[in-house]
Design a protein around this motif. Structure first.
Motif, mmCIF file in Angstrom:
data_model
loop_
_atom_site.group_PDB
_atom_site.id
_atom_site.type_symbol
_atom_site.label_atom_id
_atom_site.label_comp_id
_atom_site.label_asym_id
_atom_site.label_seq_id
_atom_site.Cartn_x
_atom_site.Cartn_y
_atom_site.Cartn_z
ATOM 1 N N SER A 49 0.769 -1.301 0.069
ATOM 2 C CA SER A 49 0.134 -0.082 -0.181
ATOM 3 C C SER A 49 0.927 1.361 -0.083
ATOM 4 C CB SER A 49 -0.987 -0.006 1.351
ATOM 5 O OG SER A 49 -0.205 0.275 2.483
ATOM 6 N N GLU A 50 2.049 1.255 0.376
ATOM 7 C CA GLU A 50 3.148 2.254 0.607
ATOM 8 C C GLU A 50 4.149 2.400 -0.528
ATOM 9 O OE1 GLU A 50 4.424 2.131 4.582
ATOM 10 O OE2 GLU A 50 2.502 2.562 5.428
ATOM 11 N N LEU A 51 3.943 1.527 -1.481
ATOM 12 C CA LEU A 51 4.855 1.653 -2.608
ATOM 13 C C LEU A 51 4.387 2.754 -3.698
ATOM 14 C CD1 LEU A 51 5.520 -2.285 -3.350
ATOM 15 C CD2 LEU A 51 7.026 -0.568 -2.146
ATOM 16 N N ALA A 52 5.429 3.407 -4.144
ATOM 17 C CA ALA A 52 4.908 4.305 -5.284
ATOM 18 C C ALA A 52 6.008 4.252 -6.373
ATOM 19 C CB ALA A 52 4.726 5.645 -4.690
ATOM 20 N N ILE A 53 5.587 4.255 -7.518
ATOM 21 C CA ILE A 53 6.202 4.162 -8.547
ATOM 22 C C ILE A 53 6.317 5.305 -9.517
ATOM 23 C CG2 ILE A 53 6.699 2.884 -10.971
ATOM 24 C CD1 ILE A 53 5.049 0.594 -9.984
ATOM 25 N N GLU A 54 7.580 6.340 -9.468
ATOM 26 C CA GLU A 54 7.796 7.449 -9.982
ATOM 27 C C GLU A 54 8.331 7.365 -11.344
ATOM 28 O OE1 GLU A 54 8.370 12.102 -8.690
ATOM 29 O OE2 GLU A 54 8.893 10.573 -7.714
ATOM 30 N N THR A 55 7.785 7.963 -12.271
ATOM 31 C CA THR A 55 8.171 7.925 -13.644
ATOM 32 C C THR A 55 8.326 9.426 -14.143
ATOM 33 O OG1 THR A 55 6.034 7.771 -14.681
ATOM 34 C CG2 THR A 55 7.427 5.455 -14.334
ATOM 35 N N PHE A 56 9.472 9.458 -14.953
ATOM 36 C CA PHE A 56 9.527 11.015 -15.537
ATOM 37 C C PHE A 56 9.491 10.765 -16.817
ATOM 38 C CE2 PHE A 56 11.490 10.795 -11.376
ATOM 39 C CZ PHE A 56 11.349 11.927 -10.884
ATOM 40 N N LEU A 57 8.281 11.260 -17.414
ATOM 41 C CA LEU A 57 8.235 11.653 -18.941
ATOM 42 C C LEU A 57 8.832 12.922 -19.505
ATOM 43 C CD1 LEU A 57 6.323 10.505 -21.168
ATOM 44 C CD2 LEU A 57 4.581 12.259 -20.173
ATOM 45 N N PRO A 58 9.565 12.729 -20.561
ATOM 46 C CA PRO A 58 10.301 13.782 -21.318
ATOM 47 C C PRO A 58 9.244 14.886 -21.671
ATOM 48 C CG PRO A 58 11.180 11.851 -22.021
ATOM 49 C CD PRO A 58 10.090 11.502 -21.497
ATOM 50 N N ALA A 59 9.375 16.194 -21.360
ATOM 51 C CA ALA A 59 8.511 17.031 -21.217
ATOM 52 C C ALA A 59 8.492 17.818 -23.044
ATOM 53 C CB ALA A 59 8.506 18.196 -20.276
ATOM 54 N N ASP A 60 9.462 17.359 -23.874
ATOM 55 C CA ASP A 60 9.997 18.021 -24.962
ATOM 56 C C ASP A 60 10.897 16.924 -25.787
ATOM 57 O OD1 ASP A 60 12.831 18.292 -24.028
ATOM 58 O OD2 ASP A 60 12.244 20.191 -23.330
ATOM 59 N N ARG A 61 10.791 16.904 -26.916
ATOM 60 C CA ARG A 61 11.392 16.166 -28.006
ATOM 61 C C ARG A 61 12.868 16.255 -27.633
ATOM 62 N NH1 ARG A 61 7.442 18.385 -31.234
ATOM 63 N NH2 ARG A 61 6.167 16.897 -32.148
ATOM 64 N N GLU A 62 13.587 17.375 -27.131
ATOM 65 C CA GLU A 62 14.934 17.395 -26.895
ATOM 66 C C GLU A 62 15.372 16.560 -25.933
ATOM 67 O OE1 GLU A 62 13.672 20.743 -29.353
ATOM 68 O OE2 GLU A 62 13.027 19.940 -27.317
ATOM 69 N N THR A 63 14.524 16.401 -24.786
ATOM 70 C CA THR A 63 14.896 15.556 -23.670
ATOM 71 C C THR A 63 14.858 14.103 -24.011
ATOM 72 O OG1 THR A 63 14.312 17.280 -22.000
ATOM 73 C CG2 THR A 63 14.179 14.956 -21.334
ATOM 74 N N ALA A 64 13.634 13.618 -24.920
ATOM 75 C CA ALA A 64 13.708 12.553 -25.267
ATOM 76 C C ALA A 64 14.814 12.011 -26.028
ATOM 77 C CB ALA A 64 12.450 12.374 -26.051
ATOM 78 N N ALA A 65 15.110 12.800 -26.925
ATOM 79 C CA ALA A 65 16.350 12.594 -28.117
ATOM 80 C C ALA A 65 17.556 12.361 -27.110
ATOM 81 C CB ALA A 65 16.487 13.636 -28.983
ATOM 82 N N TYR A 66 17.969 13.207 -26.234
ATOM 83 C CA TYR A 66 19.132 13.430 -25.392
ATOM 84 C C TYR A 66 19.171 11.975 -24.589
ATOM 85 C CZ TYR A 66 22.737 14.543 -22.177
ATOM 86 O OH TYR A 66 23.906 14.863 -21.375
ATOM 87 N N LEU A 67 18.004 11.488 -23.999
ATOM 88 C CA LEU A 67 18.111 10.344 -23.321
ATOM 89 C C LEU A 67 18.257 8.996 -24.005
ATOM 90 C CD1 LEU A 67 15.558 11.052 -20.768
ATOM 91 C CD2 LEU A 67 17.769 10.651 -20.098
ATOM 92 N N GLN A 68 17.646 8.973 -25.182
ATOM 93 C CA GLN A 68 17.933 7.878 -26.270
ATOM 94 C C GLN A 68 19.086 7.710 -26.637
ATOM 95 O OE1 GLN A 68 14.578 8.956 -28.773
ATOM 96 N NE2 GLN A 68 13.146 7.988 -27.637
ATOM 97 N N SER A 69 19.857 9.042 -27.013
ATOM 98 C CA SER A 69 21.108 8.924 -27.209
ATOM 99 C C SER A 69 22.311 8.655 -26.173
ATOM 100 C CB SER A 69 21.655 10.081 -27.924
ATOM 101 O OG SER A 69 23.075 10.221 -28.310
ATOM 102 N N ALA A 70 21.899 9.078 -25.168
ATOM 103 C CA ALA A 70 22.920 8.758 -23.936
ATOM 104 C C ALA A 70 22.931 7.343 -23.368
ATOM 105 C CB ALA A 70 22.563 9.902 -22.837
ATOM 106 N N LEU A 71 21.692 6.701 -23.526
ATOM 107 C CA LEU A 71 21.679 5.374 -23.087
ATOM 108 C C LEU A 71 21.243 4.426 -24.043
ATOM 109 C CD1 LEU A 71 19.475 5.914 -19.798
ATOM 110 C CD2 LEU A 71 22.075 5.856 -20.064
ATOM 111 N N ALA A 72 21.749 4.723 -25.384
ATOM 112 C CA ALA A 72 21.453 3.795 -26.416
ATOM 113 C C ALA A 72 22.291 2.534 -26.222
ATOM 114 C CB ALA A 72 21.949 4.361 -27.496
#
Length: 267
Positions: free
Chosen positions: A244-267
């Protein structure tokens, strides 16, 4: 996580405390629980001892946290209804493995799992990337997400909108303290709220034209400012205090630049 009783240790005053906190009248609660206002009044004043079923029914309609439902039962002389199983117990293998798959599947975007006092139980490579360069002493177990985020030697100096993000996190903790009455959470709040805002804080609020839907976390990584929208998921109808006290926190890219940066950095 330790908790203190709501108003009093008797089940009647405790239920009254939860009802008043929810701003629900005796009549409204009675209608929801298929009872009568007179019976609710008798329970709250101690003139009537509620059954185990009635306590659980009232707690459900008052949205009492699972841990505090056990406290209500104990106050009335009943055995706790909900177990508290350590996450590393073999009976939790399927749940733990499922959450770990979820974290891996969310990569390259950051995601983590915390308990009721923000202790980090698991995290993926996206989180590890954001923690690069944080002093080892702050990363020593047990790692605490709030402490790490707001500590002046942690992530705080990297968060470009730290004043706004700090305010958001402290307000979130205040709401939880009001709900859970947790001594451990109160102590953590007092600790992190006392940390000064870094001198590097950017006073400019995020552009609402760019982020019209939610307050973003804007954090710097290797000279690049990344923007995320945070989401938190919990389990429906938990039958165990730990779950009951577990929480899963996710961080969704708020722009395309952030998504592209992460995809490249952790490819």
């Amino acid at each position: 996580m330790t908790t203190t009783a709501v108003i009093d240790t008797g089940v009647g005053p405790m239920l009254r405390g939860w009802r008043e906190q929810r701003r629900i009248s005796q009549l409204e609660l009675a209608l929801r629980a298929d009872s009568s206002a007179r019976h609710i009044s008798f329970i709250e004043t101690g003139r009537s001892r509620p059954s185990q079923e009635m306590i659980l029914r009232l707690a459900e309609h008052l949205e009492v946290p699972v841990r505090e439902r056990n406290a209500l039962l104990l106050a009335a002389g009943y055995a706790p209804q909900f177990t508290e199983t350590p996450l590393d117990d073999p009976s939790m293998d399927a749940l733990r493995e499922g959450m770990e798959r979820l974290l891996r599947g969310y990569e390259p975007f950051p995601a983590l799992i915390v308990d009721g006092t923000y202790t980090v139980l698991a995290a993926n490579r996206g989180i590890a990337m954001l923690l690069e360069g944080v002093p080892e002493r702050l990363l020593a177990p047990p790692l605490n997400a709030m402490r790490l985020t707001l500590h002046p030697e942690g992530l705080a100096p990297r968060i470009r909108n730290i004043r706004q993000w700090r305010g958001h996190l402290l307000e979130q903790m205040e709401r939880q303290i009001a709900l859970l009455r947790s001594d451990a959470l109160r102590s953590l709040y007092e600790e992190v709220a006392a940390h000064p805002v870094p001198d590097t804080a950017d006073d400019d609020a995020p552009d609402h034209a760019l982020f019209p839907f939610a307050l973003p976390l804007r954090i710097e990584h290797r000279g690049t400012v990344l923007s995320f929208i945070s989401t938190i998921a919990t389990f429906n109808t938990p039958m165990d205090v730990t779950v009951s006290e577990l929480a899963i926190e996710t961080f969704l890219p708020a722009d395309r630049e952030t998504a592209a940066y992460l995809q490249s950095a952790l490819a």
